[in-house]
Design an enzyme around this catalytic site. Structure first.
Site: not given
Length: 318
Positions: A170, A120, A40, A61, A112
């Protein structure tokens, strides 16, 4: 009025991947970290050429931010990669305490972003990230508009000492900026000069602003369009110089109306030169599932709404 056309479309995240690959070849101190989203974030080419300079942290993260901060002590320039929601909301405490507070040279690279994550939905979209990051002392916040500008920004931030938040997206969008551009942090880019209204746009909304400017021109309205790719530090000189001519403003961003580019511009105006301002942004709500195009239309983030905002701003000034 300068006409902008394009022959190709690409996602801005691919611009990040291309910039990171070039840095791998030119700057031996650049390292990359990812939270299980290599595909991604378009990090694959960098990893193939520099496997020893890539660190797969997994879905951890907060740990990634701490590791990145530690790497800077040894002179490395870490680029972290995950979705914007996970790059900010999930790890804000770690960024504040371990990176921003001690002025660590970490580049937080966030894909994104905004509504255009699409299907999503709200749990993965984020519309608050610019506000969160620009409030951190010493944090630079950059939101480029197309593939070429994202690549150039990715390369440029390696030479900037200090924490940086680099935001990209994205969906595929038109490529309309030069491939050989020099990216200057904190320096706005004049897209089109005009006299009737100033449109300050960032990210995906820059192309929409260009389309809006063409429609306004057909109505006899001269729109000055400026690409604010660096939200912090904001190019206040460019804002005030434009407003001195047009006397009204539209801000356009794929972000919450509260806390984003529009608020930064409003602070400049109220301090130096108050004029009417209209916001093109999400009106203090979460997003939802849908295609990027459907969401941009539903939430008013398109050329049509920029045209309407410009007309309203002009009416208010006069």
């Amino acid at each position: 009025m300068k006409k902008y056309t394009y022959t190709d479309k690409k996602d801005t995240r691919s611009g990040f991947g291309a910039g990171l690959l070039e840095l791998g070849r030119t700057n031996p101190n650049v390292v990359a970290l990812c939270a299980d989203l290599v595909g991604s974030l378009k990090m694959g080419d960098f990893i193939k050429e520099n496997p020893e300079r890539f660190f797969q942290i997994g879905i951890a993260e907060a740990n990634m931010m701490g590791i990145a901060a530690g790497m800077t002590i040894g002179g490395k320039i870490p680029y972290t990669g995950t979705f914007a929601n996970f790059s900010t909301g999930r790890v804000y405490d770690q960024i504040r305490q371990s990176i921003a507070y001690s002025d660590k040279n970490v580049k937080i690279c966030a894909s994104h972003a905004g509504l255009t994550l699409g299907e999503d939905g709200a749990t993965h979209q984020i519309l608050e990230d610019i506000g969160m990051m620009k409030m951190l002392p010493g944090m630079t916040v950059i939101n480029p508009c197309d593939y070429n500008q994202t690549k150039a920004a990715t390369i440029a931030i390696a030479d900037h000492h200090g924490p940086v938040y680099l935001r990209f997206g994205r969906p595929v969008v038109p490529i309309f900026t030069p491939a050989d551009q020099k990216f200057e942090i904190g320096k706005a880019w004049m897209v089109n000069e005009g006299t009737d209204v100033s449109i300050f746009a960032t990210g995906h909304l820059v192309w929409e602003a260009i389309q809006a400017g063409e429609r306004l021109a057909e109505m006899g309205i001269s729109a000055e369009i400026i690409n604010i790719h660096t939200i912090k530090p904001l190019d206040e000189e460019a804002v005030l110089k434009s407003v001195a001519k047009t006397r009204c403003v539209v801000s356009a961003e794929e972000h919450n109306r509260l806390g984003g580019l529009g608020d930064s511009i409003a602070q400049v105006l109220v301090k130096h030169d108050p004029v009417p301002q209209e916001y093109v942004a999400v009106d203090d709500s979460f997003g939802e599932s849908g295609t990027p195009a459907e969401l941009m239309t539903k939430y008013g983030l398109d050329a049509d709404n920029i045209v309407k905002a410009a007309q309203k701003a002009i009416q208010r000034k006069g």
